[in-house]
Design a protein around this motif. Structure first.
Motif, PDB file in Angstrom:
ATOM      1  N   THR A  64      -7.828   3.227  15.945  1.00  0.00           N
ATOM      2  CA  THR A  64      -8.598   2.391  14.840  1.00  0.00           C
ATOM      3  C   THR A  64      -8.264   3.155  13.541  1.00  0.00           C
ATOM      4  O   THR A  64      -8.755   2.674  12.540  1.00  0.00           O
ATOM      5  N   ASP A  65      -7.397   4.078  13.160  1.00  0.00           N
ATOM      6  CA  ASP A  65      -6.940   4.672  12.066  1.00  0.00           C
ATOM      7  C   ASP A  65      -5.841   3.515  11.132  1.00  0.00           C
ATOM      8  O   ASP A  65      -5.007   3.574  11.724  1.00  0.00           O
ATOM      9  N   LEU A  66      -6.625   2.800  10.295  1.00  0.00           N
ATOM     10  CA  LEU A  66      -5.705   1.582   9.777  1.00  0.00           C
ATOM     11  C   LEU A  66      -4.589   1.996   8.917  1.00  0.00           C
ATOM     12  O   LEU A  66      -3.796   1.205   8.655  1.00  0.00           O
ATOM     13  N   SER A  67      -4.598   3.630   8.776  1.00  0.00           N
ATOM     14  CA  SER A  67      -3.186   3.849   7.798  1.00  0.00           C
ATOM     15  C   SER A  67      -2.157   4.156   8.743  1.00  0.00           C
ATOM     16  O   SER A  67      -1.089   4.255   8.424  1.00  0.00           O
ATOM     17  N   ASN A 264     -22.911  -3.791   2.896  1.00  0.00           N
ATOM     18  CA  ASN A 264     -21.705  -2.565   2.973  1.00  0.00           C
ATOM     19  C   ASN A 264     -22.459  -1.449   2.316  1.00  0.00           C
ATOM     20  O   ASN A 264     -22.024  -0.498   1.620  1.00  0.00           O
ATOM     21  N   PHE A 272     -16.912  -0.661   4.794  1.00  0.00           N
ATOM     22  CA  PHE A 272     -15.767  -1.580   5.070  1.00  0.00           C
ATOM     23  C   PHE A 272     -15.063  -1.407   3.642  1.00  0.00           C
ATOM     24  O   PHE A 272     -15.787  -1.397   2.643  1.00  0.00           O
ATOM     25  N   LYS A 274     -11.741  -3.112   1.431  1.00  0.00           N
ATOM     26  CA  LYS A 274     -10.707  -4.077   1.287  1.00  0.00           C
ATOM     27  C   LYS A 274      -9.319  -3.291   1.435  1.00  0.00           C
ATOM     28  O   LYS A 274      -8.976  -2.271   0.907  1.00  0.00           O
ATOM     29  N   GLN A 275      -8.524  -4.099   2.179  1.00  0.00           N
ATOM     30  CA  GLN A 275      -7.176  -3.714   2.604  1.00  0.00           C
ATOM     31  C   GLN A 275      -6.081  -4.382   1.714  1.00  0.00           C
ATOM     32  O   GLN A 275      -6.439  -5.120   1.113  1.00  0.00           O
ATOM     33  N   SER A 281      -7.842  -6.180   6.175  1.00  0.00           N
ATOM     34  CA  SER A 281      -9.090  -6.057   5.765  1.00  0.00           C
ATOM     35  C   SER A 281     -10.187  -6.765   6.835  1.00  0.00           C
ATOM     36  O   SER A 281     -11.388  -6.141   6.876  1.00  0.00           O
ATOM     37  N   SER A 284     -10.633  -3.495   8.917  1.00  0.00           N
ATOM     38  CA  SER A 284     -11.905  -2.850   8.526  1.00  0.00           C
ATOM     39  C   SER A 284     -13.158  -3.323   8.622  1.00  0.00           C
ATOM     40  O   SER A 284     -14.010  -2.524   8.553  1.00  0.00           O
ATOM     41  N   ASN A 287     -14.149  -2.521  12.218  1.00  0.00           N
ATOM     42  CA  ASN A 287     -13.957  -1.185  12.434  1.00  0.00           C
ATOM     43  C   ASN A 287     -15.151  -0.345  12.558  1.00  0.00           C
ATOM     44  O   ASN A 287     -15.458   0.346  11.253  1.00  0.00           O
TER      45      ASN A 287
END
Length: 416
Positions: A64-67, A264, A272, A274-275, A281, A284, A287
């Motif tokens: 779940t690491d969005l990076s 939020n 959350f 924004k990506q 997004s 996130s 997540n």
């Protein structure tokens, strides 16, 4: 009704009882929608456990690491979020149903003793399955431990009025995130207790390391909520009304999740953000934190679970009958699948050029330095998962048949 009609009715009933196997009668008393939902989450749960032992990236970063993650990997992990809260919620419903024809004292005794049993199972059976190490270098307090503690607490809660039980459940689920900023450090008694209650942590006791992954406060709330909802499954409760309640509450929980996540401000320690793309997004946005399960985590998982329960009260078909088999023997399934996954991973490690002893672990599999370079892609993970589920089916079907045929004579089977 005349005496003659009454006599005919009695004779007919006796013939039906004598002609109908006891295990068939027991099966008819089961609520198939609960078995079906439990079966689905048990099957999905195995996917995450297989991923832990087989996916090469599981040794490198959190899915779940969005990076670092991909969309497919993220959802491979996210879908398994539904398992633990749904299973604990259904455990609460099952506790209520178990107590319908028993006194509160009998139910309390069962919940307390089964809770103690589950804690021992987590410590000495599941820990062995995770490490294959008989010296027990670690205890990993996960879902079985959390259910055990929750059942022990529930054994006291059941004596309260239903509305008070609901209030306690909501309080534990909704308010525990108020303490996210509270951290008790050190190696003393206080930080250990705080970890067991709210904050995941690890502690070393000589050669033994205790990993607390499932702090119990929110899980007690989830099982208490399930116990409250158990009353909707009483035989005399109107089925259509039950469906409306479950559907309405499920929709409300999802709407509340969307509202709180959009604001939020509260409900999850990770906000959350924004990506760069709309898709990420969205990732996130959903997540949410599992350790411990945040308010938002519970809303987004139990909401759909309740909707599913509302919509699945209909006769089973060929496929759902098979899925329900897993749901009727969840404890058996859980224990066996843990050992099988580790066994399969040991074979895979040897095939990959590692020694079989590399799978005799001193810590979690994802942190074993001896397994550097081990692992497979997600395609292999899914193949192993599907094969595992298929392999477990005849075993679960056999145990389900055995349990239904012998539970009335062998009460210890209710603990399995």
């Amino acid at each position: 009704m005349s005496a003659k009609e009454l006599n005919i009715t009695t004779i007919t009933a006796k013939k039906f009882m004598s002609a109908t196997p006891i295990n068939t009668l027991i099966r008819r008393r089961r609520i198939e929608s609960i078995d079906l939902l439990r079966g689905i989450v048990m099957i999905i749960m195995a996917l995450d456990h297989v991923r832990d032992y087989f996916h090469r990236d599981a040794f490198l970063y959190d899915p779940t690491d969005l990076s670092q993650t991909s969309t497919f990997l993220f959802f491979t992990r996210f879908i398994t979020h539904y398992c633990a809260p749904t299973f604990v919620f259904l455990a609460g419903i099952s506790a209520y149903l178990y107590g319908i024809k028993r006194s509160k004292r009998e139910l309390a005794y069962y919940l307390f003793t089964r809770g103690m049993w589950l804690i021992l199972v987590e410590l000495f059976i599941i820990s062995l399955a995770l490490t294959f190490n008989p010296t027990y270098p670690m205890f990993n307090l996960q879902v079985i431990w959390a259910i055990g503690v929750s059942m022990i607490v529930l054994s006291a809660i059941i004596f309260m009025k239903r509305q008070l039980i609901l209030a306690i459940a909501i309080l534990l689920i909704a308010a525990h995130n108020l303490f996210d900023s509270v951290h008790i450090t050190g190696d003393g008694f206080s930080p250990y207790v705080w970890s067991l209650l709210h904050e995941p942590n690890s502690f070393a006791f000589g050669h033994l390391t205790v990993f607390v992954h499932y702090p119990v406060i929110p899980w007690i709330g989830v099982i208490a909520l399930g116990y409250y909802f158990g009353a909707f499954y009483k035989a005399k409760y109107n089925a259509e009304k039950r469906k409306r309640v479950l559907l309405s509450v499920g929709i409300f929980l999802i709407a509340l999740f969307i509202l709180l996540r959009a604001i939020n401000v509260y409900g999850d320690p990770v906000p959350f953000i924004k990506q760069q793309t709309n898709l990420f997004s969205l990732l996130s946005f959903i997540n949410v934190t599992k350790y411990p399960p945040s308010l938002l985590y519970i809303l987004i998982t139990l909401g759909p679970a309740m909707i599913f329960l509302a919509l699945s009260e209909k006769p089973l078909n060929a496929l759902t009958k098979k899925i329900s088999v897993y749901g009727r023997v969840p404890f058996f399934y859980y224990v066996i699948h843990r050992f099988l996954i580790h066994l399969f991973a040991t074979i895979a490690a040897v095939i990959s050029g590692h020694k079989w002893t590399d799978m005799i672990l001193m810590t979690g599999v994802n942190h074993a330095s001896e397994l550097k370079g081990y692992g497979f892609n997600l395609f292999i993970v899914y193949i192993v998962w599907i094969g595992l589920v298929i392999l477990l089916y005849p075993l679960c079907k056999w145990f389900d048949k055995y349990k239904r045929a012998h539970t009335l004579k062998k009460r210890w089977l209710t603990y399995l």
